[in-house]
Enzyme design. Structure first.
Site: not given
Length: 430
Positions: A8, A105-106
DNA sequence: TCTGGGGTCCTAGGACCC
DNA sequence: TCTGGGGTCCTAGGACCC
């Protein structure tokens, strides 16, 4: 044994903003939610000042002014574009089949089949390439289950000695136990703030305590979800890496207003605009809705305010993506719920009972295939216009056109669309 | 003055059916 | 006066995630 990596981006939204404003390096920076309401991303410097995640921004004003905190309104166009770039880089490290885009974001990467001997070095290679190609800092955690990959990622972030990569699978059991014993149970994926005090009653305070607890009695007391967390902590992979996103079960569009309204008209306009937006998403999903729900809210945080949080829904005679029909239903529902004595702060629309468009079911008394064809064509035109000129450029009568709405949201510190609008491209001086 | 938005999953309980 | 057992479907509410 399975090996799953969680990669992430650190402080994702803030990192995106800093990428185009390098002079902010080392400064406290935050990104705010819609309406500039809450803090949703913080630089390390902002965290060090004690600014909490999800803190109302107006509670942080004093400390922000005192320390010169730089705040941005959220710029989802920018973050979405940067997110795609990161995913592109990650796709170079595993087959697409083994990559799950878990959030903006991961990503989870299934590295079980990867031949590398040293997962830490592999993680460092990812860090290096994302940094070089996207300009963003990432961390990686590797574990035998998603939950442990998440925890390893947490460790990689918190403890500088790991240099951004923690391979839990390569650690000896005593070392694993010692790490888990240092981590509060609330940091475990799936254990939220309500569960923490309830687990404490069982003498469970750390991730290690939870791992060693009796899974069956936790299942009885809580649910299968908690039992599954225990098993995942023991290294049993209960959750798969899903490369294909599951079909959505519902689609929602909702916004708070900058100012509250008593009057019906702005509520109607807003609700209609939410229908338009929700239908855009519905069409992008290639889905149809079987039910629509509309809700109004007064300001929940104001103790002096008369409260009203009505919800109304209607089953649709046939699953549909017909924006005009849905606007009509939403209008009727808002009219029925609205009471002038309340000051409404938020309006939202939900599309429920979604089904794939390919499985469209005609009603028994479907009398109007011709009208259907015209409505379908209209839907396509609206969709194309929205793509070309921006959302809300064309809208069904009185949904309110972009730019002239009385019920807009606050967005006082929006950064340019650096990567998605020609006029906003950064200029490099030579 | 000012507290986001968009999702998922699980469980309990009621209505209803045979 | 007695009042089964098994099942589905739906909804509300709670909890979690990012």
């Amino acid at each position: 044994m399975r090996r799953i990596a969680l990669v992430d981006v650190n402080n994702f939204y803030v990192s995106c903003e800093k990428l185009f404003r390098p002079e902010l390096e080392g400064k406290p920076v935050v990104v705010l939610s819609n309406n500039d309401g809450c803090v949703v991303s913080r630089s390390n410097e902002a965290k060090a000042l004690g600014i909490r995640m999800a803190a109302p921004w107006h509670h942080c004003r004093a400390i922000a002014e005192q320390h010169g905190v730089v705040a941005f309104s959220s710029n989802y166009g920018l973050y979405g574009d940067m997110s795609r770039r990161v995913v592109d880089v990650l796709s170079q490290f595993v087959p697409r089949m083994d990559l799950e885009v878990y959030s903006i974001d991961e990503c989870f990467l299934d590295v079980t089949k990867q031949p590398h001997v040293d997962a830490s070095a592999w993680g460092q290679a990812i860090r290096q390439r994302v940094r070089q190609w996207c300009g963003l800092p990432v961390c990686a955690g590797i574990g035998p289950s998603k939950t442990l990959a998440k925890l390893a990622n947490f460790v990689a972030k918190k403890q500088p000695s790991w240099q951004g990569v923690c391979d839990f699978t390569s650690l000896p059991p005593q070392r694993q136990a010692a790490l888990l014993a240092e981590i509060g149970v609330g940091e475990v994926w799936g254990v939220g703030r309500r569960l923490v005090p309830q687990l404490a009653e069982f003498g469970i305070h750390t991730a290690a305590d939870l791992r060693d607890a009796d899974a069956a009695s936790l299942r009885t007391r809580f649910s299968v979800v908690v039992e599954r967390i225990v098993r995942e902590l023991r290294g049993e992979a209960c959750l798969e890496v899903e490369h294909q996103p599951a079909a959505k079960a519902q689609i929602q569009s909702a916004r708070s207003f900058a100012e509250p309204f008593r009057e019906l008209e702005p509520l109607l306009e807003s609700a209609r605009a939410h229908v338009v937006r929700a239908v855009e998403k519905l069409r992008a999903e290639l889905a149809l809705a079987g039910r629509i729900e509309v809700f109004l809210e007064t300001n929940r945080f104001s103790p002096d305010e008369l409260q009203h949080h009505p919800v109304a829904s209607e089953n649709l005679p046939a699953a549909t993506d017909d924006v005009l029909h849905l606007v009509g239903v939403a209008t009727r529902l808002v009219r029925a719920m609205h009471r002038v004595r309340f000051r409404y702060q938020k309006v939202g629309v939900r599309l429920l009972d979604l089904s794939p468009r390919s499985g469209r079911q005609a009603t028994l008394f479907d009398d109007a295939p011709v009208r259907d064809a015209r409505r379908e064509r209209l839907g396509q035109v609206l969709e194309a216009a929205g793509k070309r000129w921006g959302r809300g450029a064309v809208a069904p009568g009185t949904a309110g056109l972009a730019g002239e709405r009385a019920w807009h949201m606050r967005r006082g510190a929006l950064s340019p669309a650096y990567t998605t609008r020609w006029a906003d491209l950064p200029v490099v001086r030579t």
